[in-house]
Design a protein around this motif. Structure first.
Motif, PDB file in Angstrom:
ATOM      1  N   ARG A 153      -7.081  41.113  12.367  1.00 50.50           N
ATOM      2  CA  ARG A 153      -7.585  42.432  12.771  1.00 50.50           C
ATOM      3  C   ARG A 153      -7.969  43.197  11.507  1.00 50.50           C
ATOM      4  O   ARG A 153      -7.112  43.518  10.682  1.00 50.50           O
ATOM      5  N   PHE A 154      -9.255  43.459  11.350  1.00 50.29           N
ATOM      6  CA  PHE A 154      -9.752  44.199  10.191  1.00 50.29           C
ATOM      7  C   PHE A 154      -9.794  45.681  10.543  1.00 50.29           C
ATOM      8  O   PHE A 154     -10.416  46.079  11.534  1.00 50.29           O
ATOM      9  N   VAL A 155      -9.121  46.493   9.723  1.00 46.37           N
ATOM     10  CA  VAL A 155      -8.987  47.923   9.986  1.00 46.37           C
ATOM     11  C   VAL A 155      -9.617  48.703   8.824  1.00 46.37           C
ATOM     12  O   VAL A 155      -9.163  48.584   7.687  1.00 46.37           O
ATOM     13  N   PRO A 156     -10.653  49.512   9.100  1.00 44.91           N
ATOM     14  CA  PRO A 156     -11.260  50.315   8.035  1.00 44.91           C
ATOM     15  C   PRO A 156     -10.401  51.545   7.743  1.00 44.91           C
ATOM     16  O   PRO A 156     -10.645  52.629   8.264  1.00 44.91           O
ATOM     17  N   SER A 157      -9.395  51.365   6.901  1.00 44.14           N
ATOM     18  CA  SER A 157      -8.498  52.479   6.572  1.00 44.14           C
ATOM     19  C   SER A 157      -9.220  53.565   5.796  1.00 44.14           C
ATOM     20  O   SER A 157      -8.847  54.728   5.863  1.00 44.14           O
ATOM     21  N   ASP A 158     -10.242  53.185   5.041  1.00 49.92           N
ATOM     22  CA  ASP A 158     -11.119  54.133   4.358  1.00 49.92           C
ATOM     23  C   ASP A 158     -12.543  53.874   4.858  1.00 49.92           C
ATOM     24  O   ASP A 158     -12.869  52.764   5.285  1.00 49.92           O
ATOM     25  N   LYS A 159     -13.396  54.883   4.800  1.00 53.84           N
ATOM     26  CA  LYS A 159     -14.757  54.761   5.310  1.00 53.84           C
ATOM     27  C   LYS A 159     -15.652  53.943   4.381  1.00 53.84           C
ATOM     28  O   LYS A 159     -15.415  53.851   3.185  1.00 53.84           O
ATOM     29  N   GLY A 160     -16.691  53.362   4.984  1.00 55.97           N
ATOM     30  CA  GLY A 160     -17.723  52.671   4.222  1.00 55.97           C
ATOM     31  C   GLY A 160     -17.524  51.176   4.073  1.00 55.97           C
ATOM     32  O   GLY A 160     -18.205  50.547   3.269  1.00 55.97           O
ATOM     33  N   HIS A 161     -16.597  50.586   4.860  1.00 55.62           N
ATOM     34  CA  HIS A 161     -16.291  49.166   4.702  1.00 55.62           C
ATOM     35  C   HIS A 161     -16.561  48.371   5.975  1.00 55.62           C
ATOM     36  O   HIS A 161     -16.518  48.902   7.073  1.00 55.62           O
ATOM     37  N   ASN A 162     -16.811  47.082   5.772  1.00 56.82           N
ATOM     38  CA  ASN A 162     -16.852  46.116   6.863  1.00 56.82           C
ATOM     39  C   ASN A 162     -16.226  44.830   6.333  1.00 56.82           C
ATOM     40  O   ASN A 162     -15.848  44.742   5.166  1.00 56.82           O
ATOM     41  N   ALA A 163     -16.131  43.838   7.187  1.00 53.38           N
ATOM     42  CA  ALA A 163     -15.648  42.517   6.776  1.00 53.38           C
ATOM     43  C   ALA A 163     -16.528  41.485   7.457  1.00 53.38           C
ATOM     44  O   ALA A 163     -16.817  41.610   8.652  1.00 53.38           O
ATOM     45  N   GLU A 164     -16.962  40.502   6.680  1.00 52.51           N
ATOM     46  CA  GLU A 164     -17.764  39.425   7.241  1.00 52.51           C
ATOM     47  C   GLU A 164     -17.567  38.165   6.431  1.00 52.51           C
ATOM     48  O   GLU A 164     -17.291  38.218   5.228  1.00 52.51           O
ATOM     49  N   SER A 165     -17.693  37.038   7.128  1.00 52.87           N
ATOM     50  CA  SER A 165     -17.561  35.757   6.438  1.00 52.87           C
ATOM     51  C   SER A 165     -18.784  35.555   5.550  1.00 52.87           C
ATOM     52  O   SER A 165     -19.864  36.074   5.817  1.00 52.87           O
ATOM     53  N   LEU A 166     -18.579  34.797   4.473  1.00 54.36           N
ATOM     54  CA  LEU A 166     -19.671  34.500   3.552  1.00 54.36           C
ATOM     55  C   LEU A 166     -20.354  33.199   3.959  1.00 54.36           C
ATOM     56  O   LEU A 166     -19.678  32.198   4.229  1.00 54.36           O
ATOM     57  N   ASP A 167     -21.677  33.212   3.982  1.00 52.90           N
ATOM     58  CA  ASP A 167     -22.444  32.018   4.331  1.00 52.90           C
ATOM     59  C   ASP A 167     -22.053  30.851   3.433  1.00 52.90           C
ATOM     60  O   ASP A 167     -21.981  31.002   2.206  1.00 52.90           O
ATOM     61  N   GLY A 168     -21.786  29.709   4.036  1.00 52.72           N
ATOM     62  CA  GLY A 168     -21.454  28.507   3.286  1.00 52.72           C
ATOM     63  C   GLY A 168     -20.051  28.490   2.723  1.00 52.72           C
ATOM     64  O   GLY A 168     -19.693  27.571   1.989  1.00 52.72           O
ATOM     65  N   MET A 169     -19.238  29.503   3.062  1.00 56.25           N
ATOM     66  CA  MET A 169     -17.890  29.584   2.504  1.00 56.25           C
ATOM     67  C   MET A 169     -16.839  29.703   3.605  1.00 56.25           C
ATOM     68  O   MET A 169     -15.849  30.416   3.475  1.00 56.25           O
ATOM     69  N   ILE A 170     -17.104  28.993   4.718  1.00 57.45           N
ATOM     70  CA  ILE A 170     -16.142  28.881   5.812  1.00 57.45           C
ATOM     71  C   ILE A 170     -16.067  27.399   6.173  1.00 57.45           C
ATOM     72  O   ILE A 170     -16.947  26.618   5.798  1.00 57.45           O
ATOM     73  N   PRO A 171     -15.024  26.983   6.881  1.00 59.69           N
ATOM     74  CA  PRO A 171     -14.893  25.565   7.217  1.00 59.69           C
ATOM     75  C   PRO A 171     -16.064  25.045   8.060  1.00 59.69           C
ATOM     76  O   PRO A 171     -16.641  25.790   8.861  1.00 59.69           O
ATOM     77  N   GLU A 172     -16.375  23.782   7.874  1.00 57.19           N
ATOM     78  CA  GLU A 172     -17.418  23.151   8.669  1.00 57.19           C
ATOM     79  C   GLU A 172     -17.028  23.229  10.147  1.00 57.19           C
ATOM     80  O   GLU A 172     -15.888  22.955  10.514  1.00 57.19           O
ATOM     81  N   GLY A 173     -17.970  23.647  10.961  1.00 57.10           N
ATOM     82  CA  GLY A 173     -17.722  23.764  12.398  1.00 57.10           C
ATOM     83  C   GLY A 173     -17.194  25.124  12.825  1.00 57.10           C
ATOM     84  O   GLY A 173     -17.126  25.414  14.015  1.00 57.10           O
ATOM     85  N   ALA A 174     -16.819  25.971  11.866  1.00 54.93           N
ATOM     86  CA  ALA A 174     -16.332  27.312  12.197  1.00 54.93           C
ATOM     87  C   ALA A 174     -17.511  28.251  12.434  1.00 54.93           C
ATOM     88  O   ALA A 174     -18.594  28.051  11.892  1.00 54.93           O
ATOM     89  N   SER A 175     -17.285  29.261  13.235  1.00 52.12           N
ATOM     90  CA  SER A 175     -18.327  30.259  13.501  1.00 52.12           C
ATOM     91  C   SER A 175     -18.236  31.395  12.495  1.00 52.12           C
ATOM     92  O   SER A 175     -17.145  31.873  12.182  1.00 52.12           O
ATOM     93  N   ALA A 176     -19.400  31.819  12.008  1.00 53.58           N
ATOM     94  CA  ALA A 176     -19.457  32.975  11.124  1.00 53.58           C
ATOM     95  C   ALA A 176     -19.045  34.214  11.922  1.00 53.58           C
ATOM     96  O   ALA A 176     -19.153  34.243  13.150  1.00 53.58           O
ATOM     97  N   PHE A 177     -18.548  35.227  11.214  1.00 52.65           N
ATOM     98  CA  PHE A 177     -18.154  36.458  11.889  1.00 52.65           C
ATOM     99  C   PHE A 177     -18.467  37.646  11.005  1.00 52.65           C
ATOM    100  O   PHE A 177     -18.648  37.515   9.798  1.00 52.65           O
ATOM    101  N   GLY A 178     -18.549  38.823  11.620  1.00 58.10           N
ATOM    102  CA  GLY A 178     -18.799  40.037  10.864  1.00 58.10           C
ATOM    103  C   GLY A 178     -18.632  41.263  11.730  1.00 58.10           C
ATOM    104  O   GLY A 178     -18.948  41.228  12.916  1.00 58.10           O
ATOM    105  N   GLY A 179     -18.118  42.298  11.119  1.00 55.55           N
ATOM    106  CA  GLY A 179     -17.935  43.559  11.818  1.00 55.55           C
ATOM    107  C   GLY A 179     -18.886  44.614  11.268  1.00 55.55           C
ATOM    108  O   GLY A 179     -19.470  44.454  10.205  1.00 55.55           O
TER     109      GLY A 179
END
Length: 142
Positions: free
Chosen positions: A52-78
């Protein structure tokens, strides 16, 4: 007569739901001496756990980096300034960034399952210097 069967069924269903965990990660402008950070910056999770990604301060998001997740995993981003959950089922190492602050080193690592080391070449390519330094420190936890 049905009461023991129902009790057993409820216990089984609740037990399987309770086996998956939720790990809360805060997106912060500052933590101690560090600026632009995820806290915690390294998470060891089990398959099926939710981050669970929580923006405790404003101006942030979280997302997976292209090519830097396990093979077969789905990319994600908030979205920026919005909390979101991601459930990770594929074992391996996930590199995560805050897109607006990636160059400032706002990155984190999630290791799911029995990941004992980062995949070879994970940090090759165009990774900003501060982000690379933080990834290397996080990967030392494997």
């Amino acid at each position: 007569m049905f009461r023991p069967v129902i009790s057993t069924l409820v216990a089984v269903l609740l037990g399987s739901a309770a086996s998956a965990g939720v790990v809360e990660v805060h997106m912060l402008n500052r933590s101690g001496e560090d600026r632009m950070v995820f806290e915690p910056a390294f998470v060891q999770a089990a398959p099926g756990d939710t981050i669970r990604f929580v923006p405790s301060d404003k101006g942030h998001n979280a997302e997976s980096l292209d090519g830097m997740i396990p093979e077969g995993a789905s990319a994600f981003g908030g979205k920026i300034n919005e909390a979101f959950d991601v459930t990770l089922d594929t074992e391996g190492v996930y590199a995560v960034m805050c897109k607006p602050h990636y160059a400032m080193g706002m990155v984190m690592t999630i290791a799911v399952g029995d990941a004992a080391a980062a995949p070879e070449g994970l940090l090759e390519g165009c990774v900003p210097k501060k982000a690379k330094e933080r990834f290397e420190a996080q990967l030392s936890h494997l």
